[in-house]
Design an enzyme around this catalytic site. Structure first.
Site, PDB file in Angstrom:
ATOM      1  CB  CYS A  39     -15.066 -33.847  -3.055  1.00 14.90           C
ATOM      2  SG  CYS A  39     -15.964 -34.567  -4.416  1.00 14.90           S
TER       3      CYS A  39
ATOM      4  CG  HIS B 229     -23.089 -35.698 -11.388  1.00 13.70           C
ATOM      5  ND1 HIS B 229     -22.325 -34.586 -11.132  1.00 13.70           N
ATOM      6  CD2 HIS B 229     -22.561 -36.688 -10.629  1.00 13.70           C
ATOM      7  CE1 HIS B 229     -21.384 -34.893 -10.234  1.00 13.70           C
ATOM      8  NE2 HIS B 229     -21.511 -36.161  -9.918  1.00 13.70           N
TER       9      HIS B 229
HETATM   10  C1  LIG Z   1     -12.477 -38.786 -10.625  1.00 12.39           C
HETATM   11  C2  LIG Z   1     -13.731 -38.764  -9.826  1.00 12.39           C
HETATM   12  N1  LIG Z   1     -14.104 -39.876  -9.173  1.00 12.39           N
HETATM   13  C3  LIG Z   1     -15.229 -39.927  -8.449  1.00 12.39           C
HETATM   14  C4  LIG Z   1     -16.052 -38.832  -8.328  1.00 12.39           C
HETATM   15  C5  LIG Z   1     -17.307 -38.920  -7.520  1.00 12.39           C
HETATM   16  O1  LIG Z   1     -18.412 -39.017  -8.385  1.00 12.39           O
HETATM   17  P1  LIG Z   1     -19.903 -38.658  -7.858  1.00 12.39           P
HETATM   18  O2  LIG Z   1     -19.940 -37.179  -7.714  1.00 12.39           O
HETATM   19  O3  LIG Z   1     -20.798 -39.169  -8.936  1.00 12.39           O
HETATM   20  O4  LIG Z   1     -20.079 -39.372  -6.574  1.00 12.39           O
HETATM   21  C6  LIG Z   1     -15.693 -37.642  -8.975  1.00 12.39           C
HETATM   22  C7  LIG Z   1     -16.512 -36.412  -8.825  1.00 12.39           C
HETATM   23  O5  LIG Z   1     -16.015 -35.318  -8.928  1.00 12.39           O
HETATM   24  C8  LIG Z   1     -14.505 -37.613  -9.759  1.00 12.39           C
HETATM   25  O6  LIG Z   1     -14.139 -36.520 -10.413  1.00 12.39           O
END
Ligand SMILES: Cc1ncc(COP(=O)(O)O)c(C=O)c1O
Length: 387
Positions: free
Chosen positions: A330, A202
């Site tokens: 997040c 995504h």
């Molecule tokens: C560096 C990094 N790792 C992991 C993730 C997590 O990915 P997902 O949203 O596909 O779980 C993100 C999402 O923002 C990210 O920026």
């Protein structure tokens, strides 16, 4: 008032061509790839082709790609699975950096409760991990090192090639979270020298709900999802063929957009940095142009010059129709200052007064100008100059 989206590091819209490719696999070609009849074989062929496309984009072999639900699951599976394996060989020390995504940091904190020791390395003022710090922390018990390729808040690019020279010499497994680099800068697993890597669809105009782990052939990993033998026994559960096909289509489209969009995005970023500097003398740019991906631009309002809160800016920008973020998506919704900026040495108030904007294929020049205008109005309304 037209809305402006400047949060492409949080997620991207699904490309219409990706949606088109997925359509058929929801109903007409709906087979289970594990079934041996023609429906199943058709789905299996699509899954295999998707794996092939994704593996070749990172210079890996298709058998080294495991589909999972996204970047978070990829990081969880890789770290927990590799850690469980290294424990069998008497190793229990993991090295990571203080500014990893929560998908890594929270997994490490879980592992600490299960017998592992984790070293969280500091970063320099630009957010970069110094390979020499890694070398210094390695002990006979170190079995796994996880350093992200590109940081999601400030866009800094870590020197993975240098780090992998250290890990290879000491027979240590090297994982990288490439969720923010894949599709933006070259990601070649052999050139980078990583053993394991996470990506997510995504972030690259693909569908939500799918990502992949790359695991170098020969590397052992404990499986975390038990059940059927899907994904060569490493991640049980019927694979989502529509999402895999959409992911692969998004990967194909990266090449088409590569030159055009990265030049465009670099020039938008530069223009934005110049306009910010001209309009706001109190701003500190946290993403250093010479060692960061062009699509992420993070800046703070210097707390010694102005009193202003990042959450308040965010809220007011949202009311003004502009979507940006402070820190990672997040972590937003909390009032805590960004741990990434704190680790880079910013004081709490400055870290709290920070904004991440991120550009995409569809960002336009006019939107940047409009963003600066609306931000300027907000800062003059809610900011308090310090004497
Ligand atoms: C560096 C990094 N790792 C992991 C993730 C997590 O990915 P997902 O949203 O596909 O779980 C993100 C999402 O923002 C990210 O920026």
């Amino acid at each position: 008032m037209s809305k402006i989206y400047l949060d492409f590091a949080a997620t991207t819209p699904c490309d219409p061509r990706v949606v088109d490719v997925m359509k058929d696999y929801w109903n007409r070609k709906f087979g289970n790839p594990s079934s041996i009849h023609s429906y199943g074989r058709e789905a299996r062929a699509a899954l295999d082709e998707s794996r092939e496309i994704i593996s070749s984009a990172i210079n890996a072999h298709p058998s080294e790609i495991y589909f999972v639900s996204g970047g978070t699951e990829a990081d969880n599976c890789a770290l927990k699975g590799l850690a469980a394996e290294m424990m069998k060989h008497g190793k229990n020390h993991i090295i990571t950096s203080a500014i990893e995504h929560p998908a890594i940091l929270e997994t490490c904190s879980y592992l600490e409760k299960h017998g592992f020791k984790v070293t969280y390395l500091p970063v320099d003022g630009n957010g970069c991990t110094d390979p020499e710090n890694i070398r210094r922390e390695i002990t006979g018990k170190t079995g796994l090192i996880s350093i992200m390729h590109v940081n999601n808040e400030i866009g800094v690019i870590n020197p993975l090639e240098e780090i992998s020279r250290i890990t290879k010499a000491q027979d240590i497994i090297f994982h990288t979270d490439a969720v923010q680099s894949f599709g933006k800068i070259p990601v070649d697993v052999n050139q980078l020298g990583v053993d394991s890597l996470s990506i997510s669809a995504h972030k690259i105009y693909g569908p939500k709900g799918i990502g992949a782990v790359y695991l170098r052939r020969g590397a052992s990993i404990e499986k975390l999802i038990h059940g059927g033998g899907q994904e060569r026994g490493r991640r049980a559960g019927t694979e989502s063929v529509p999402l895999a096909a959409g992911f692969a289509e998004a990967v194909k489209l990266i090449a088409e957009h590569k030159t055009q969009s990265s030049n465009l995005i670099s020039s938008l970023r530069d223009k934005c940095e110049i306009l910010l500097g001209e309009r706001f003398p109190q701003i500190i740019i946290n993403s250093k142009r010479d060692n960061a991906v062009p699509h992420i631009l993070n800046f703070s309002f210097d707390s010694s010059k102005i009193e202003i809160d990042g959450e308040a800016i965010l809220y007011n920008l949202d009311l003004a129709g502009i979507a940006v973020t402070s820190g990672s998506a997040c972590g937003s919704g909390t009032l805590k200052p960004s741990p990434v900026l704190l680790a880079m040495g910013k004081d709490e108030s400055t870290a709290r007064a920070s904004i991440r904007i991120s550009f995409g294929r569809i960002t336009e020049n006019e939107e940047i100008k409009e963003f600066i205008e609306r931000l300027s109005e907000i800062v003059s309304r809610i900011g308090k100059k310090r004497m």
